[in-house]
Design a protein around this motif. Structure first.
Motif, mmCIF file in Angstrom:
data_model
loop_
_atom_site.group_PDB
_atom_site.id
_atom_site.type_symbol
_atom_site.label_atom_id
_atom_site.label_comp_id
_atom_site.label_asym_id
_atom_site.label_seq_id
_atom_site.Cartn_x
_atom_site.Cartn_y
_atom_site.Cartn_z
ATOM 1 N N LEU A 15 0.840 -1.201 0.000
ATOM 2 C CA LEU A 15 0.000 0.000 0.000
ATOM 3 C C LEU A 15 0.870 1.243 0.000
ATOM 4 O O LEU A 15 0.566 2.230 -0.672
ATOM 5 C CB LEU A 15 -0.904 0.009 1.240
ATOM 6 N N GLY A 22 -3.561 6.264 4.669
ATOM 7 C CA GLY A 22 -4.434 5.616 5.657
ATOM 8 C C GLY A 22 -5.081 6.645 6.550
ATOM 9 O O GLY A 22 -4.677 7.813 6.573
ATOM 10 N N ILE A 23 -6.097 6.214 7.300
ATOM 11 C CA ILE A 23 -6.841 7.163 8.143
ATOM 12 C C ILE A 23 -5.934 7.768 9.203
ATOM 13 O O ILE A 23 -5.957 8.979 9.444
ATOM 14 C CB ILE A 23 -8.036 6.472 8.834
ATOM 15 N N ASN A 24 -5.117 6.911 9.870
ATOM 16 C CA ASN A 24 -4.253 7.435 10.930
ATOM 17 C C ASN A 24 -3.309 8.496 10.375
ATOM 18 O O ASN A 24 -3.118 9.549 10.981
ATOM 19 C CB ASN A 24 -3.436 6.311 11.553
ATOM 20 N N ALA A 25 -2.716 8.210 9.213
ATOM 21 C CA ALA A 25 -1.767 9.158 8.625
ATOM 22 C C ALA A 25 -2.504 10.434 8.209
ATOM 23 O O ALA A 25 -1.999 11.547 8.381
ATOM 24 C CB ALA A 25 -1.084 8.531 7.427
ATOM 25 N N LEU A 28 -3.138 12.373 11.490
ATOM 26 C CA LEU A 28 -1.953 12.893 12.178
ATOM 27 C C LEU A 28 -1.162 13.855 11.301
ATOM 28 O O LEU A 28 -0.737 14.913 11.753
ATOM 29 C CB LEU A 28 -1.040 11.742 12.585
ATOM 30 N N ASN A 29 -0.933 13.470 10.033
ATOM 31 C CA ASN A 29 0.001 14.229 9.210
ATOM 32 C C ASN A 29 -0.654 15.329 8.398
ATOM 33 O O ASN A 29 0.012 16.250 7.954
ATOM 34 C CB ASN A 29 0.757 13.303 8.256
ATOM 35 N N ASN B 341 -7.796 2.175 16.296
ATOM 36 C CA ASN B 341 -6.716 2.809 15.548
ATOM 37 C C ASN B 341 -5.742 1.833 14.913
ATOM 38 O O ASN B 341 -5.101 2.157 13.925
ATOM 39 C CB ASN B 341 -5.952 3.778 16.445
ATOM 40 N N LEU B 342 -5.606 0.648 15.467
ATOM 41 C CA LEU B 342 -4.694 -0.316 14.853
ATOM 42 C C LEU B 342 -5.456 -1.304 13.983
ATOM 43 O O LEU B 342 -5.003 -1.691 12.921
ATOM 44 C CB LEU B 342 -3.903 -1.073 15.917
ATOM 45 N N GLY B 498 -1.271 6.773 19.867
ATOM 46 C CA GLY B 498 -1.722 8.105 19.463
ATOM 47 C C GLY B 498 -0.874 8.718 18.354
ATOM 48 O O GLY B 498 -1.317 9.632 17.675
ATOM 49 N N ARG B 499 0.354 8.235 18.195
ATOM 50 C CA ARG B 499 1.214 8.755 17.128
ATOM 51 C C ARG B 499 1.405 7.741 15.995
ATOM 52 O O ARG B 499 2.284 7.921 15.158
ATOM 53 C CB ARG B 499 2.595 9.149 17.685
ATOM 54 N N TYR B 500 0.601 6.685 15.997
ATOM 55 C CA TYR B 500 0.768 5.669 14.957
ATOM 56 C C TYR B 500 0.143 6.163 13.654
ATOM 57 O O TYR B 500 -1.068 6.372 13.571
ATOM 58 C CB TYR B 500 0.116 4.359 15.408
ATOM 59 N N ALA B 501 0.964 6.373 12.640
ATOM 60 C CA ALA B 501 0.453 6.911 11.381
ATOM 61 C C ALA B 501 0.394 5.833 10.301
ATOM 62 O O ALA B 501 0.148 6.131 9.138
ATOM 63 C CB ALA B 501 1.327 8.072 10.921
ATOM 64 N N GLY B 502 0.618 4.591 10.672
ATOM 65 C CA GLY B 502 0.598 3.520 9.680
ATOM 66 C C GLY B 502 -0.818 3.097 9.332
ATOM 67 O O GLY B 502 -1.793 3.681 9.789
ATOM 68 N N TYR B 503 -0.921 2.061 8.510
ATOM 69 C CA TYR B 503 -2.231 1.594 8.068
ATOM 70 C C TYR B 503 -2.920 0.831 9.172
ATOM 71 O O TYR B 503 -2.286 0.166 9.982
ATOM 72 C CB TYR B 503 -2.087 0.693 6.853
ATOM 73 N N ARG B 504 -4.250 0.930 9.194
ATOM 74 C CA ARG B 504 -5.040 0.081 10.079
ATOM 75 C C ARG B 504 -5.226 -1.264 9.395
ATOM 76 O O ARG B 504 -5.230 -1.347 8.166
ATOM 77 C CB ARG B 504 -6.405 0.712 10.342
ATOM 78 N N GLU B 507 -7.679 -1.437 6.708
ATOM 79 C CA GLU B 507 -7.336 -0.769 5.456
ATOM 80 C C GLU B 507 -6.580 -1.689 4.500
ATOM 81 O O GLU B 507 -6.597 -1.484 3.284
ATOM 82 C CB GLU B 507 -6.517 0.493 5.745
#
Lengths: 308, 523
Positions: A15, A22-25, A28-29, B341-342, B498-504, B507
């Motif tokens: 990916l 992704g949603i988290n990125a 956050l970003n 979130n994960l 809370g700072r995890y910006a990777g894919y769930r 996803e």
């Protein structure tokens, strides 16, 4: 004909390589960095968005009434007079909830776009529900907007079933990075929300031509109801659409925003609403990850904020 | 790594260092305290067998934190018996109420108590406690086998001079009973008989003293409990407490110990003799066993190195139980964060699953589940019917809440009628949360379809189940009570998520079609 190997999941590095955001990125970003929370109210409250559009001379559907007090609900009939068509929507609604499209005002009552006939009392109850916050994002008391119904553009008559197609443009740092058109289906009951069963079709930003399409997160090539092809269509007034979206993004001062635009048969492109947390399905519709497009937008010299 | 990530990692490291530091100090200090081995840890085990008859209730008095002992841990094992714990409002004694289901078989109930016989500063007997008038009345009154003011009692009391200090007079009454009533196992347990005939069993002797004290105007009572000195099968011991100068003073007519009873005395039942009661004789049997436990930590000395507020083990047992659940709640939040979130599982409401799990913890999970399904079902039907009335939101939610409450109350009543539920605890569900769940489910069903609504409900229940398993993990809760600083690790984990910006995880499934941009389906 190249057919994709059927897979049940993709590995994260795959990916990443495809540039999928992704949603988290995204949270956050992008959203946390580019959208100051105090500016959210500008898009979360559609009445405010409309005011901002008016100030910047951006076209929106004409507002007939804004109801914010229960006492005003009783005057609803007088306010509408003999207007035949209008749309009632909650100012702080989400996901298309609480939107009611009135197609005709007859002696039997108000005829909705889906054929249901409602009495004035039913409409008043709906308005009261909106004011009580039933459809609002946070459950707070809300306002009801009554505005002109958008007349669907003929270009989409074959592919928008039971409702109006709307164009979503994601704008990062005031540069349009992705676009799609959302087509209502019988399943979505005329609403243009992908999670409710509408189709998303990617649009090539440079040419305004539709590319690939997605329905329920899976790629498709034709409309499931009319079987008309949905790819390769030219969106009318495309340059004007892009222009409006860019101006709204500047007016809102949000660095990462999704703008929803409809094409009215008579008045051309109009802004419906903007969204400070635009969804990620646009990537599937375009079959292209936002990360690649985003990093392009972020490369604009004076706007270097982000590490991606 | 960007600025926020750096700050987060530094914060997490700091939290871990603090938590680890506290744990190391705690470990060291408990080691030094452990050298003093003049205290032991006892395990008292009740084994009660009940002949299960229709709706037969058996009351068993339970040990509790007393000035001479702290209950460190308690556990109950039961088969075919429903159990509830009640506390007598007057005497403060705890009892387990066992309810047999009536199949005519013998059912066994076992209660285990780890008892730390250190002095409990919170309830030291030297602290003066005023006696309420109603209680004074109670502890001066005559009872069937305690004949206050009867002829034999008056006759015995006449031999004790009245013109002396209360303490001395009570001491003389005690000595009178000790010298003039001989202890015979076959003797009566009746005060008047004991004083008339000059012999009685141990309970009779204690009752004689109570009768004399009460006749002389000293509030007094029997206390039954255990003497924790030698391991093995033990029997309850009954002694006398007399209210003198604002405190209860103990006299044991079995051992002759008076006034300053040592730490081996564990009171269990106040103002009574029978430890097990409420059923016909012959329908129950009871035995008590005392074992010495290996002590892993010995908190008998105040821990010098750590502030005492960080030692939660000093708190009473009931409080520790609640704290254990409280300390696990952040873990519930962690589970929720992991799922959302994960993994990317969506639920109704953010903390609804954790709160649901908490309520299930206080109820019996099976009964809780039955009531949950029932309330959801009735709620959904009613919500559908309410749609026809076109009500405003708050009154509509109010009507739903009322209905949920009626359902719960009826369910309690019906279950009790069937003899299935021990207490109202079994159906305590967060009613407001249930009401909101019904409303959200209905609206979601209406707007997005049944499938989406069921998916969300399933997600909610799955997260709730995980939270439940975590919250119900007793030893984990106790570990947190022993070392509450472990919460800092939980906070650290939450910061990292809370700072995890990777894919769930979801996803990876959602975007699976996007792998090769040039090959779209069917082109």
């Amino acid at each position: 004909m190249s057919r994709k190997r059927w897979r049940f999941w993709a590995w994260p590095w795959e990916l990443k390589q495809a540039g999928v955001l992704g949603i988290n990125a995204r949270n956050l970003n992008y959203i946390a960095h580019l959208n100051p929370r105090k500016l959210y109210a500008r898009v979360d409250d559609k009445a405010r968005t409309k005011l901002i559009c008016h100030e910047h001379e951006i076209a929106v559907p004409r507002t007939y009434a804004l109801i914010s007090r229960y006492g005003d609900i009783a005057h609803f009939g007088a306010l509408m007079g003999n207007r035949q068509q209008f749309v009632i929507k909650p100012a702080c609604g989400a996901g298309g909830r609480g939107i009611m499209v009135v197609a005709a005002n007859t002696r039997e009552g108000f005829v909705l776009a889906n054929g249901t006939v409602l009495s004035a009392a039913d409409i008043e109850h709906h308005l009261a529900s909106i004011l009580s916050g039933l459809f609002s994002l946070s459950g707070h008391p809300d306002k009801a907007i009554i505005e002109a119904r958008v007349m669907p553009h003929v270009a989409f008559s074959e592919i928008a079933v039971g409702g109006t197609a709307d164009i979503r443009i994601v704008i990062c740092q005031h540069v349009p990075i992705a676009a799609m058109i959302r087509l209502p289906t019988a399943e979505s009951r005329g609403r243009a929300n992908l999670h409710q069963g509408a189709i998303g079709v990617g649009i090539d930003i440079a040419t305004g031509r539709t590319t690939t399409a997605v329905h329920h997160n899976r790629q498709i090539t034709q409309h499931p109801d009319t079987l008309s092809p949905v790819s390769g269509l030219l969106i009318p007034h495309w340059q004007q659409v892009l222009h409006i979206a860019g101006r709204l993004s500047h007016a809102l001062q949000l660095g990462y925003v999704g703008v929803d635009i409809v094409l009215d048969a008579n008045y051309g492109p109009m802004v419906l609403e903007a969204n400070a947390r635009p969804g990620l399905n646009i990537q599937i519709a375009n079959n292209q990850g936002l990360l690649k497009a985003n990093s392009h937008a972020l490369a604009v010299p004076e706007l270097k904020i982000l590490p991606v | 790594m960007n600025k926020q990530n750096k700050r987060t990692v530094v914060t997490v490291l700091l939290l871990c260092v603090i938590a680890t530091g506290i744990m190391v100090i705690r470990h060291l200090s408990s080691d030094t305290a452990g050298d003093a081995d003049d205290h032991v840890l006892w395990q008292l085990r009740y084994t009660v067998k009940v002949l299960a008859r229709d709706a037969q209730r058996v009351y068993v008095s339970l040990p509790d934190d007393a000035h001479s002992a702290m209950i460190q841990r308690e556990a109950f094992f039961r088969a075919d018996l429903a159990m509830d714990i009640q506390r007598n409002a007057d005497t403060g004694s705890r009892s387990a109420v066992l309810l047999a289901n009536g199949n005519g078989q013998w059912a066994t109930w076992i209660g285990e108590f780890d008892i730390d016989p250190r002095l409990n500063t919170k309830s030291h007997p030297a602290i003066t406690q005023p006696l309420k008038p109603a209680m004074r009345q109670r502890y001066l009154a005559a009872k069937s086998k305690t004949q206050v003011g009867s002829m034999s009692v008056n006759k015995a009391l006449a031999q004790i001079p009245a013109d002396q200090l209360p303490v001395a007079r009570v001491q003389q009454i005690f000595e009178y009973c000790w010298l003039n009533i001989s202890d015979r196992a076959e003797g009566h347990d009746d005060a008047a008989d004991a004083l008339t005939h000059g012999f009685a069993n141990k309970v009779g002797r204690a009752r004689a003293m109570v009768a004399m004290c009460r006749t002389a105007g000293f509030p007094s009572r029997l206390v039954t409990g255990f003497v924790l000195d030698l391991p093995g099968n033990i029997h309850p011991r009954t002694w006398v407490e007399v209210y003198l100068d604002g405190t209860w003073v103990s006299y044991d007519p079995t051992s002759g110990q008076t006034r300053f009873m040592n730490q081996t005395y564990l009171p269990v039942r106040v103002d009574g003799v029978e430890m097990v009661r409420g059923a016909e004789p012959g329908t129950w049997r009871v035995s008590y066993e005392l074992n010495r436990l290996e002590r892993d930590v010995s908190p008998n000395q105040p821990i010098a190195q750590l502030p005492v507020i960080l030692d939660l083990t000093r708190l009473p047992s009931g409080m520790r139980g609640i704290l254990a659940v409280l300390l696990l709640l952040p873990l519930g939040a962690l589970v929720t964060a992991v799922f959302r979130n994960l993994i990317g599982l969506m639920t109704f409401g953010t903390f609804t699953p954790a709160l649901l799990a908490l309520s299930f913890l206080y109820s019996d999970p099976v009964t809780g589940m039955v009531v949950f399904v029932l309330v959801m079902f009735v709620g959904m039907v009613t919500r559908g019917l309410l749609e026809y009335l076109k009500l405003l939101m708050v009154p509509r939610l109010g009507v739903l809440l009322t209905l949920v409450v009626i359902c719960l109350v009826l369910a309690i009543s019906v279950l009790d009628d069937l003899g299935l539920t021990p207490s109202a605890n079994a159906v305590i569900l967060p009613m407001v949360i249930m009401t909101m769940l019904i409303e959200r489910f209905y609206v979601c069903h209406d707007e997005d379809g049944l499938l989406t609504a069921c998916k969300l409900l399933g997600g909610t229940l799955l997260v709730a189940a995980c939270c439940f398993m975590l919250l119900a993990w007793k030893s984990l809760g106790l570990a947190f009570v022993h070392a509450p600083e472990m919460l800092l690790y939980v906070a650290g984990a939450l910061l990292l998520i809370g700072r995890y910006a990777g894919y769930r995880l979801a996803e990876l499934f959602r975007f699976r079609d996007m792998l090769s941009p040039d090959a779209s389906l069917g082109s």
